[in-house]
Design a protein around this motif. Structure first.
Motif, PDB file in Angstrom:
ATOM      1  N   VAL A 235      37.099  39.101  39.652  1.00 18.75           N
ATOM      2  CA  VAL A 235      38.237  40.062  38.725  1.00 18.75           C
ATOM      3  C   VAL A 235      37.235  42.154  38.476  1.00 18.75           C
ATOM      4  O   VAL A 235      38.399  42.688  37.832  1.00 18.75           O
ATOM      5  CB  VAL A 235      37.518  39.130  37.097  1.00 18.75           C
ATOM      6  CG1 VAL A 235      37.507  40.345  36.041  1.00 18.75           C
ATOM      7  CG2 VAL A 235      38.451  37.810  37.091  1.00 18.75           C
ATOM      8  N   LEU A 236      36.052  41.984  38.172  1.00 18.61           N
ATOM      9  CA  LEU A 236      35.783  43.605  38.393  1.00 18.61           C
ATOM     10  C   LEU A 236      35.999  43.750  40.001  1.00 18.61           C
ATOM     11  O   LEU A 236      36.403  45.366  39.322  1.00 18.61           O
ATOM     12  CB  LEU A 236      34.355  43.132  39.072  1.00 18.61           C
ATOM     13  CG  LEU A 236      33.355  42.710  37.584  1.00 18.61           C
ATOM     14  CD1 LEU A 236      31.840  42.619  38.939  1.00 18.61           C
ATOM     15  CD2 LEU A 236      33.721  43.324  36.504  1.00 18.61           C
ATOM     16  N   ARG A 237      37.000  43.667  40.581  1.00 18.17           N
ATOM     17  CA  ARG A 237      37.652  44.931  41.597  1.00 18.17           C
ATOM     18  C   ARG A 237      38.766  45.236  41.635  1.00 18.17           C
ATOM     19  O   ARG A 237      39.699  46.016  42.018  1.00 18.17           O
ATOM     20  CB  ARG A 237      37.619  43.807  43.174  1.00 18.17           C
ATOM     21  CG  ARG A 237      37.356  43.386  43.615  1.00 18.17           C
ATOM     22  CD  ARG A 237      36.966  42.509  44.936  1.00 18.17           C
ATOM     23  NE  ARG A 237      38.581  42.381  45.410  1.00 18.17           N
ATOM     24  CZ  ARG A 237      38.079  41.121  45.608  1.00 18.17           C
ATOM     25  NH1 ARG A 237      37.264  40.198  45.292  1.00 18.17           N
ATOM     26  NH2 ARG A 237      39.570  40.642  46.231  1.00 18.17           N
ATOM     27  N   PHE A 238      39.743  44.495  40.144  1.00 16.19           N
ATOM     28  CA  PHE A 238      40.723  45.087  40.044  1.00 16.19           C
ATOM     29  C   PHE A 238      40.847  45.314  38.395  1.00 16.19           C
ATOM     30  O   PHE A 238      40.145  46.201  37.644  1.00 16.19           O
ATOM     31  CB  PHE A 238      41.745  43.655  39.347  1.00 16.19           C
ATOM     32  CG  PHE A 238      41.599  42.745  41.196  1.00 16.19           C
ATOM     33  CD1 PHE A 238      42.593  44.088  41.415  1.00 16.19           C
ATOM     34  CD2 PHE A 238      41.183  41.812  41.579  1.00 16.19           C
ATOM     35  CE1 PHE A 238      43.251  43.471  42.761  1.00 16.19           C
ATOM     36  CE2 PHE A 238      41.270  41.860  43.135  1.00 16.19           C
ATOM     37  CZ  PHE A 238      42.595  42.748  43.943  1.00 16.19           C
ATOM     38  N   ASP A 239      41.530  45.483  37.028  1.00 16.15           N
ATOM     39  CA  ASP A 239      42.066  45.518  35.737  1.00 16.15           C
ATOM     40  C   ASP A 239      41.597  45.353  35.045  1.00 16.15           C
ATOM     41  O   ASP A 239      41.982  45.741  34.015  1.00 16.15           O
ATOM     42  CB  ASP A 239      43.072  46.792  35.932  1.00 16.15           C
ATOM     43  CG  ASP A 239      43.698  47.703  37.671  1.00 16.15           C
ATOM     44  OD1 ASP A 239      42.850  48.442  38.013  1.00 16.15           O
ATOM     45  OD2 ASP A 239      44.688  47.174  38.131  1.00 16.15           O
ATOM     46  N   GLY A 240      41.405  44.191  34.934  1.00 14.96           N
ATOM     47  CA  GLY A 240      41.340  43.191  33.669  1.00 14.96           C
ATOM     48  C   GLY A 240      41.583  41.540  33.511  1.00 14.96           C
ATOM     49  O   GLY A 240      41.326  41.119  34.898  1.00 14.96           O
ATOM     50  N   ILE A 241      40.856  40.640  33.127  1.00 17.50           N
ATOM     51  CA  ILE A 241      40.423  39.562  33.398  1.00 17.50           C
ATOM     52  C   ILE A 241      41.443  39.032  31.640  1.00 17.50           C
ATOM     53  O   ILE A 241      41.548  39.602  30.522  1.00 17.50           O
ATOM     54  CB  ILE A 241      38.971  39.333  33.259  1.00 17.50           C
ATOM     55  CG1 ILE A 241      39.434  37.544  32.505  1.00 17.50           C
ATOM     56  CG2 ILE A 241      38.498  39.815  32.115  1.00 17.50           C
ATOM     57  CD1 ILE A 241      37.164  37.080  32.984  1.00 17.50           C
ATOM     58  N   LEU A 242      42.166  37.577  32.390  1.00 16.77           N
ATOM     59  CA  LEU A 242      42.443  36.464  31.478  1.00 16.77           C
ATOM     60  C   LEU A 242      41.502  35.684  31.807  1.00 16.77           C
ATOM     61  O   LEU A 242      41.208  34.888  32.029  1.00 16.77           O
ATOM     62  CB  LEU A 242      43.728  36.696  32.495  1.00 16.77           C
ATOM     63  CG  LEU A 242      44.946  36.881  32.176  1.00 16.77           C
ATOM     64  CD1 LEU A 242      46.072  36.461  33.498  1.00 16.77           C
ATOM     65  CD2 LEU A 242      45.799  37.602  31.326  1.00 16.77           C
ATOM     66  N   THR A 243      40.768  36.041  30.178  1.00 15.48           N
ATOM     67  CA  THR A 243      39.986  35.174  30.218  1.00 15.48           C
ATOM     68  C   THR A 243      40.502  33.360  29.596  1.00 15.48           C
ATOM     69  O   THR A 243      41.327  33.490  29.334  1.00 15.48           O
ATOM     70  CB  THR A 243      39.399  35.824  28.300  1.00 15.48           C
ATOM     71  OG1 THR A 243      40.230  35.432  27.277  1.00 15.48           O
ATOM     72  CG2 THR A 243      38.959  37.113  28.596  1.00 15.48           C
ATOM     73  N   GLN A 244      39.288  32.584  29.828  1.00 13.52           N
ATOM     74  CA  GLN A 244      39.549  31.105  30.211  1.00 13.52           C
ATOM     75  C   GLN A 244      38.294  30.462  28.609  1.00 13.52           C
ATOM     76  O   GLN A 244      37.201  29.395  29.287  1.00 13.52           O
ATOM     77  CB  GLN A 244      39.327  30.587  31.154  1.00 13.52           C
ATOM     78  CG  GLN A 244      41.275  31.066  32.249  1.00 13.52           C
ATOM     79  CD  GLN A 244      42.106  30.686  31.425  1.00 13.52           C
ATOM     80  OE1 GLN A 244      42.534  29.556  31.367  1.00 13.52           O
ATOM     81  NE2 GLN A 244      42.665  31.860  31.341  1.00 13.52           N
ATOM     82  N   VAL A 245      38.124  31.619  27.811  1.00  9.72           N
ATOM     83  CA  VAL A 245      36.964  30.670  27.538  1.00  9.72           C
ATOM     84  C   VAL A 245      37.138  30.645  25.661  1.00  9.72           C
ATOM     85  O   VAL A 245      38.460  30.957  25.537  1.00  9.72           O
ATOM     86  CB  VAL A 245      35.892  31.934  27.243  1.00  9.72           C
ATOM     87  CG1 VAL A 245      35.109  32.415  28.486  1.00  9.72           C
ATOM     88  CG2 VAL A 245      36.294  33.053  26.367  1.00  9.72           C
ATOM     89  N   ASP A 246      37.434  29.799  24.673  1.00 17.00           N
ATOM     90  CA  ASP A 246      36.907  29.542  23.699  1.00 17.00           C
ATOM     91  C   ASP A 246      36.454  29.806  22.022  1.00 17.00           C
ATOM     92  O   ASP A 246      36.767  30.063  21.551  1.00 17.00           O
ATOM     93  CB  ASP A 246      37.155  27.987  23.494  1.00 17.00           C
ATOM     94  CG  ASP A 246      37.982  27.115  24.248  1.00 17.00           C
ATOM     95  OD1 ASP A 246      39.363  27.426  24.771  1.00 17.00           O
ATOM     96  OD2 ASP A 246      37.136  26.470  24.879  1.00 17.00           O
ATOM     97  N   SER A 247      35.537  30.985  22.576  1.00 18.78           N
ATOM     98  CA  SER A 247      34.196  31.654  21.895  1.00 18.78           C
ATOM     99  C   SER A 247      34.762  33.363  21.437  1.00 18.78           C
ATOM    100  O   SER A 247      34.661  33.688  22.632  1.00 18.78           O
ATOM    101  CB  SER A 247      33.683  31.150  22.065  1.00 18.78           C
ATOM    102  OG  SER A 247      32.929  31.480  22.398  1.00 18.78           O
ATOM    103  N   PRO A 248      34.815  33.840  21.111  1.00 17.97           N
ATOM    104  CA  PRO A 248      34.322  35.139  20.910  1.00 17.97           C
ATOM    105  C   PRO A 248      32.918  35.845  21.999  1.00 17.97           C
ATOM    106  O   PRO A 248      32.542  36.907  21.840  1.00 17.97           O
ATOM    107  CB  PRO A 248      34.628  35.718  18.726  1.00 17.97           C
ATOM    108  CG  PRO A 248      35.047  34.538  18.708  1.00 17.97           C
ATOM    109  CD  PRO A 248      34.556  33.244  19.182  1.00 17.97           C
ATOM    110  N   GLU A 249      31.882  34.353  21.043  1.00 14.04           N
ATOM    111  CA  GLU A 249      31.174  34.460  21.395  1.00 14.04           C
ATOM    112  C   GLU A 249      30.830  35.053  23.849  1.00 14.04           C
ATOM    113  O   GLU A 249      29.967  35.565  24.457  1.00 14.04           O
ATOM    114  CB  GLU A 249      29.745  33.859  21.347  1.00 14.04           C
ATOM    115  CG  GLU A 249      29.011  33.652  20.542  1.00 14.04           C
ATOM    116  CD  GLU A 249      30.551  32.946  19.079  1.00 14.04           C
ATOM    117  OE1 GLU A 249      31.895  32.867  19.529  1.00 14.04           O
ATOM    118  OE2 GLU A 249      30.398  33.786  18.182  1.00 14.04           O
TER     119      GLU A 249
END
Length: 198
Positions: A104-118
Motif C-alpha cells: 500500500v505504501l508504494r502507491f497513492d492510497g488504501i482501500l481499507t478493510q476495517v470496521d472502526s474509526p480506531e
C-alpha cells in the motif's frame, strides 16, 4: 516464496433462475458448514506483478514484462494518462499485515478493510510514520467504507468519525445485498445527512 494460507469458504445460498431470460425466481438459503483448505497465497504475487505492469504501461514508453506469472513483449500503451507521474492507484490493504501494508505504501492510497474509526486512525498513523512520499507524488488517500441508510439521523456522525480518524474518502456500499434498484435509491438520496449542525 508466497507462503501458505488457510482459505475458508461458505456457501450461503443458491439462486434459481428462469430458463431463457435468467431472471431470478427465488433465493434459497442454505445452512452448510464452512470449508477450510490450505493453499498458496499466489494472489499476493499476482497483485504485485499487476501493479508493476500498470506502472510500466502508463509510462508512455515501450514496456515489456517477464515476471513469474505474466509475460509479454514490449508494447506502448496509448493514449498516455494525463495525470502525472501516473493515474493514482489505491490498493486494497489488509490491516495490520505488514506485507499488505508495505505494498500500500508504494502507491497513492488504501482501500481499507476495517470496521472502526480506531482502525482507520491506526492506519493513518502507520502511513504518516512509514511512508516516504516521492517528489511529485499524489497525496495519500485513506478510503473507508461502510453502509448508511438515507433516513438514519446518525449516518453523518458515523461517517464524520471516520473522517476525524483520518479517512479522506467514504464509500457507502452494501456489498452483500445490493440490487440495481437499491443502489439507485441510495445514490438518489445523496450523501449521509444528520441533524442540524451535522
Amino acid at each position: 516464496s508466497f507462503g501458505e494460507v488457510d482459505a475458508t469458504e461458505t456457501v450461503l445460498a443458491y439462486q434459481r433462475k428462469r430458463t431463457g431470460d435468467h431472471s431470478p425466481l427465488e433465493l434459497v438459503a442454505l445452512d452448510l458448514p464452512p470449508t477450510s483448505f490450505p493453499t498458496q497465497a499466489l494472489w499476493f504475487e499476482l497483485l504485485d506483478e499487476s501493479l508493476e505492469i500498470l506502472e510500466g504501461l502508463w509510462s508512455g514508453k515501450p514496456f515489456g514484462y517477464a515476471g513469474r506469472h505474466f509475460r509479454f513483449g514490449p508494447m506502448t500503451f496509448a493514449p498516455m494518462p494525463v495525470q502525472q507521474p501516473r493515474i493514482p492507484i489505491w490498493v486494497v490493504g489488509a490491516w495490520p499485515y505488514e506485507r499488505s501494508m508495505r505494498r500500500v505504501l508504494r502507491f497513492d492510497g488504501i482501500l481499507t478493510q476495517v470496521d472502526s474509526p480506531e482502525d482507520v486512525r491506526a492506519i493513518a498513523e502507520y502511513v504518516a510514520r512509514e511512508r516516504r512520499p516521492k517528489p511529485g507524488s499524489h497525496p495519500f488517500e485513506i478510503v473507508a467504507q461502510g453502509r448508511t441508510k438515507p433516513d438514519d439521523p446518525d449516518a453523518a456522525a458515523m461517517v464524520r468519525s471516520y473522517a476525524e480518524a483520518g479517512a479522506t474518502w467514504w464509500i457507502d456500499g452494501d456489498w452483500d445485498g445490493a440490487t440495481v434498484e437499491s443502489l439507485r435509491r441510495r445514490i438518489q438520496a445523496g450523501p449521509p445527512r444528520g441533524s442540524a449542525g451535522s
